[in-house]
Design a protein around this motif. Structure first.
Motif, mmCIF file in Angstrom:
data_model
loop_
_atom_site.group_PDB
_atom_site.id
_atom_site.type_symbol
_atom_site.label_atom_id
_atom_site.label_comp_id
_atom_site.label_asym_id
_atom_site.label_seq_id
_atom_site.Cartn_x
_atom_site.Cartn_y
_atom_site.Cartn_z
ATOM 1 N N GLY A 101 36.967 -5.933 100.054
ATOM 2 C CA GLY A 101 36.748 -5.017 98.946
ATOM 3 C C GLY A 101 35.330 -4.486 98.936
ATOM 4 O O GLY A 101 34.481 -4.894 99.729
ATOM 5 N N GLY A 102 35.067 -3.554 98.052
ATOM 6 C CA GLY A 102 33.739 -2.951 97.956
ATOM 7 C C GLY A 102 33.800 -1.449 98.119
ATOM 8 O O GLY A 102 34.875 -0.835 98.053
ATOM 9 N N ASP A 103 32.633 -0.857 98.337
ATOM 10 C CA ASP A 103 32.545 0.596 98.450
ATOM 11 C C ASP A 103 33.061 1.071 99.802
ATOM 12 O O ASP A 103 32.964 0.368 100.819
ATOM 13 C CB ASP A 103 31.098 1.052 98.273
ATOM 14 C CG ASP A 103 30.571 0.791 96.869
ATOM 15 O OD1 ASP A 103 31.408 0.709 95.944
ATOM 16 O OD2 ASP A 103 29.346 0.669 96.709
ATOM 17 N N THR A 104 33.571 2.298 99.799
ATOM 18 C CA THR A 104 34.054 2.936 101.024
ATOM 19 C C THR A 104 32.940 3.734 101.666
ATOM 20 O O THR A 104 32.167 4.431 100.983
ATOM 21 C CB THR A 104 35.242 3.863 100.714
ATOM 22 O OG1 THR A 104 36.354 3.076 100.278
ATOM 23 C CG2 THR A 104 35.649 4.668 101.936
ATOM 24 N N THR A 105 32.829 3.619 102.980
ATOM 25 C CA THR A 105 31.927 4.477 103.753
ATOM 26 C C THR A 105 32.751 5.633 104.305
ATOM 27 O O THR A 105 33.748 5.419 105.005
ATOM 28 C CB THR A 105 31.283 3.703 104.925
ATOM 29 O OG1 THR A 105 30.528 2.611 104.400
ATOM 30 C CG2 THR A 105 30.380 4.610 105.743
ATOM 31 N N TRP A 106 32.334 6.859 103.996
ATOM 32 C CA TRP A 106 33.094 8.034 104.416
ATOM 33 C C TRP A 106 32.531 8.584 105.723
ATOM 34 O O TRP A 106 31.319 8.691 105.884
ATOM 35 C CB TRP A 106 33.073 9.112 103.333
ATOM 36 C CG TRP A 106 33.697 8.622 102.060
ATOM 37 C CD1 TRP A 106 33.065 8.260 100.908
ATOM 38 C CD2 TRP A 106 35.095 8.393 101.836
ATOM 39 N NE1 TRP A 106 33.960 7.832 99.969
ATOM 40 C CE2 TRP A 106 35.229 7.904 100.510
ATOM 41 C CE3 TRP A 106 36.237 8.567 102.612
ATOM 42 C CZ2 TRP A 106 36.465 7.583 99.956
ATOM 43 C CZ3 TRP A 106 37.477 8.242 102.063
ATOM 44 C CH2 TRP A 106 37.579 7.761 100.755
ATOM 45 N N MET A 107 33.427 8.939 106.630
ATOM 46 C CA MET A 107 33.011 9.492 107.918
ATOM 47 C C MET A 107 32.544 10.933 107.733
ATOM 48 O O MET A 107 33.187 11.720 107.016
ATOM 49 C CB MET A 107 34.161 9.441 108.923
ATOM 50 C CG MET A 107 34.769 8.044 109.132
ATOM 51 S SD MET A 107 33.609 6.775 109.691
ATOM 52 C CE MET A 107 33.212 5.905 108.151
ATOM 53 N N ASN A 108 31.431 11.257 108.371
ATOM 54 C CA ASN A 108 30.863 12.596 108.229
ATOM 55 C C ASN A 108 31.570 13.566 109.174
ATOM 56 O O ASN A 108 31.410 13.506 110.392
ATOM 57 C CB ASN A 108 29.368 12.577 108.554
ATOM 58 C CG ASN A 108 28.583 11.711 107.586
ATOM 59 O OD1 ASN A 108 28.896 11.664 106.403
ATOM 60 N ND2 ASN A 108 27.575 11.012 108.094
ATOM 61 N N LEU A 109 32.349 14.474 108.603
ATOM 62 C CA LEU A 109 33.066 15.478 109.378
ATOM 63 C C LEU A 109 32.596 16.854 108.939
ATOM 64 O O LEU A 109 32.469 17.122 107.740
ATOM 65 C CB LEU A 109 34.578 15.350 109.167
ATOM 66 C CG LEU A 109 35.192 13.994 109.545
ATOM 67 C CD1 LEU A 109 36.681 13.982 109.215
ATOM 68 C CD2 LEU A 109 34.983 13.696 111.027
ATOM 69 N N SER A 110 32.332 17.709 109.900
ATOM 70 C CA SER A 110 31.805 19.036 109.584
ATOM 71 C C SER A 110 32.918 19.972 109.137
ATOM 72 O O SER A 110 34.098 19.718 109.370
ATOM 73 C CB SER A 110 31.102 19.623 110.812
ATOM 74 O OG SER A 110 32.013 19.770 111.880
#
Length: 751
Positions: free
Chosen positions: A272-281
């Motif tokens: 659990g915890g915060d989500t890291t979002w993938m950087n997509l252009s």
């Protein structure tokens, strides 16, 4: 005029075997006489020592056990006995639809009580069984019935992750302990518009994406899709029949040129915890995240991102911890691209397999992780249809192809290192359509085999010698009934259009055919990129209906036009780009004319056509734009105005609005409705979530405006397949049969 056989005729058939040569609607659609048997859910086991199959116990479809087989010897043992499938408090055993085995072999996930989500039964209940104690425990016991999706074990077998879905209101990901049932909620923002771990309507329908999350190889993280459907306009289906007042079903559906869901990939700790979002252009509303997997490690995620036109595919690696991304490879096409689902990492992640049409044929490439070096593994003279298995230990890639025969499909293999050319494994003396589920070590395969006149047989074969070891499904009863039917000559043919294009087709003649006479022809059409109609494979009850019509005095024919997915090269498949509805239907009309010129027994005054979905659309174009060829048409569930269809499918083949508005205008069937001269029957289900009834209503308005007579049948609340409800298919096919018998007189005429 020929008549339609009734139920009484069927009873007479049963008492008088000599009459079983004649097919009837009741025999085809109201009995089990021609029902094909299928192989139960089967899985190659991770230990490489066998496979499991769900089988009926003593022929009782409600009593199922799971067996393990040794592929070499055929030795059979019980993995899960029906006696162990009755949970405490239940009075009958679970009816298991699918089994998922934990990697350590200690547990099994049992999927039951499923219900349909648009196309497939992807929502249901999951039970976890301890295979040592046979203890059964239901997952998500406090959630509503049949509300779990895509449950899967963690790599260490201690936990199960799943999506919990309640109507359209909740879409969240949970992890549950296998032993204690302790829950960890990984996402808590799931709603009607925020969709975690699964997909909206259009992603499911057009990319085939349903399961939207992946365990990391080390089991510490989950990577998942999140779709934000806010701003996507809703479509509403109206049910007028099941209650005193209408009830409404509303769901997000982006039509051509409208706002799409925004898709992104996140990584969250399994604790659990915060989500890291993938950087997509790019603008996420105008890009598609069409594929995602872990990148052969637990530190990076691999992503395929398509632009809205779907003619550029970026293969991206993104850091699971920071979201920072880099583009490794970019594939482009002047028409469109499909996501590369035939993907596999090689050499501990230092290389990967990629499939591309960039050189004119669909080929397999071996590419370095940084995208800088590539090696073609197959010859640039034919299409790889799909990859079936990659056996790294054995050194081979197994794939479907048919270099010399687009109406059939065979198994080939090629060396992973490119050291040897491809070789065919399907025996030369077995023409037809073959598909395979191959074991991890490449030594065995479930082999599904059929032809146009041979119902599917499923056996186990050894590879590479393709020796049949045992048969699971032979469909002998179905085959015997089919063989007894009075059938005329069946012929595969080719015709050459005026521009030199070669088109493949299939034709069936009446049993009492007289070449000195002229006969009406019923053409079956699809015409769009999602399927073929003239392939040499079993086509189930459609084929039986066509044979029934030949018994009444019609010729049956079908043709695969340009744009259909035959293995004939990139140019063949993509020549319909931005001309869908035009090029493909022109090919169909050209084929009719060529056939008639070559075969004087074809009566050009009696040409009929029918199709469903894309085939219904093709039928409209044929009737409106080629009135000199077709005199009778039955159009089922068509798209009369392609601007009413969804973004992903229609924009892929027809372009973007408003940029390509002029091209759309030329390809809209309604715009040619004034050209209708013959007899048209329009059929549509009012509950069609895919191809909306709205389009047929607009066509009706246009035909009324033009004062053109036509015939119409609606089926209340039926979806795209028009099959729900008692007797629906039987009624539908009688409606279609009567229409042809009435308006396209059967039987021969003098020349």
């Amino acid at each position: 005029m020929a008549t339609i056989a009734t139920g009484a005729a069927v009873a007479q058939d049963a008492q008088n075997p000599e009459l079983s040569t004649q097919l009837t609607l009741d025999r085809i659609y109201s009995s089990d006489e021609f029902k094909a048997k299928r192989l139960g859910d089967n899985v190659w086991l991770e230990d490489g020592l066998g496979y499991s199959i769900i089988e009926e116990v003593d022929g009782d479809k409600d009593r199922l056990s799971v067996f393990k087989y040794d592929p070499a010897s055929g030795d059979k043992s019980v993995l899960i006995d029906v006696a162990d499938l009755t949970p405490d408090g239940h009075d009958k055993p679970l009816k298991v639809e699918k089994v998922i085995w934990s990697e350590d072999g200690a547990y099994a996930l049992l999927y039951t009580n499923s219900k349909r989500v648009w196309r497939q039964n992807t929502q249901g209940d999951y039970w976890v069984m301890d295979l040592a104690t046979k203890n059964l425990r239901k997952l998500g016991k406090n959630f509503p019935e049949s509300s779990l999706m895509f449950a899967k074990f963690s790599p260490d077998s201690s936990r199960v992750a799943y999506v919990q879905k309640t109507g359209q209101k909740i879409h969240d990901i949970y992890i549950e302990s296998v032993t204690t049932g302790a829950l960890t909620r990984l996402t808590d923002d799931g709603s009607e518009t925020i969709i975690n771990g699964t997909f909206d309507w259009v992603y499911e329908e057009e990319f085939g994406l349903r399961d939207g999350f992946r365990w990391s190889p080390d089991g510490t993280k989950i990577a998942y899709w999140q779709l934000d459907a806010s701003g996507v306009k809703d479509f509403t289906l109206i049910n007028n029949t099941d209650s005193l007042y209408p009830t409404l079903t509303t769901f997000s559906y982006p039509k051509v040129g409208e706002t799409n869901s925004a898709a992104r990939i996140g990584v969250v700790s399994a604790s659990g915890g915060d989500t890291t979002w993938m950087n997509l252009s790019g603008d996420p509303r105008n890009m598609y995240v069409a594929w995602m997997e872990w990148a052969s490690n637990s530190e990076e995620v691999a992503i395929q991102q398509l632009n809205r036109r779907q003619n550029t595919n970026h293969f991206i690696l993104a850091s699971a911890s920071t979201g920072k991304s880099r583009t490794v490879l970019t594939d482009t096409d002047s028409a469109w691209l499909d996501p590369v689902t035939d993907f596999r990492w090689l050499e501990d992640g230092n290389e990967f397999l990629w499939v591309s049409e960039k050189d004119g044929w669909r080929q397999i490439y071996r590419i370095s992780r940084d995208g800088k070096t590539e090696t073609a593994l197959t010859e640039n003279t034919y299409d790889v249809i799909r990859i079936r298995r990659i056996d790294l230990a054995g050194g081979y890639i197994y794939f479907d192809a048919s270099p010399d025969d687009p109406q059939r499909q065979y198994l080939y293999r090629v060396a992973v290192d490119g050291s040897t050319p491809a070789e065919r494994l399907t025996p030369i003396d077995q023409p037809g359509w073959h598909s395979y589920s191959i074991s991890e070590d490449g030594r065995f395969a479930f082999h599904h085999y059929s032809t146009r006149d041979k119902a599917e047989v499923v056996d186990l074969v050894s590879l590479p010698d393709h020796k049949s070891l045992r048969t699971f499904v032979d469909n002998k009863a179905l085959q015997a009934a089919y063989d007894a039917a009075d059938k005329g000559k069946r012929e595969f043919f080719t015709v050459t259009a005026d521009d030199g294009t070669t088109l493949e087709g299939l034709l069936r003649l009446p049993p009492d055919f007289d070449p000195r006479k002229k006969y009406p022809v019923i053409f079956y059409v699809y015409g769009e990129p999602a399927g073929m109609t003239a392939a040499d494979r079993w086509s189930d009850k459609n084929e039986l209906w066509h044979i029934m019509m030949t018994q009444k005095g019609y010729i049956f024919a079908t043709v695969d036009n340009r744009g259909q997915p035959a293995p004939k090269g990139r140019d063949w498949r993509k020549s319909i780009y931005r001309t869908l509805g035009l090029t493909n239907v022109n090919d169909q009309a050209d084929a009719v004319k060529k056939l008639a010129a070559e075969r004087p027994y074809i009566d050009m005054d009696r040409i009929g056509i029918w199709g469903h979905s894309g085939g219904g659309t093709s039928t409209l174009h044929a009737m409106f734009r080629h009135a000199d060829v077709y005199s009778v048409g039955v159009s089922r569930a068509p798209v009369p105005d392609i601007r009413l269809y969804d973004t992903i499918y229609q924009e892929r083949y027809s372009g973007i609005l408003p940029d390509d508005a002029d091209l759309y205008e030329k390809a809209v069937a309604i715009n040619y409705a004034s050209g209708l001269k013959g007899n048209l029957l329009l059929i549509h289900g009012t509950g069609d979530d895919n191809v909306h009834y709205q389009g047929s209503e607009r066509l009706i308005n246009k035909l009324v405006e033009e004062n053109i007579q036509f015939d119409f049948m609606s089926y209340p609340n039926r979806t795209h397949g028009i099959r729900e409800g008692k007797n629906t298919v039987r009624h539908l096919m009688e409606t279609q049969t009567r229409y042809f018998l009435t308006h396209l007189p059967a039987g021969p005429k003098d020349r």
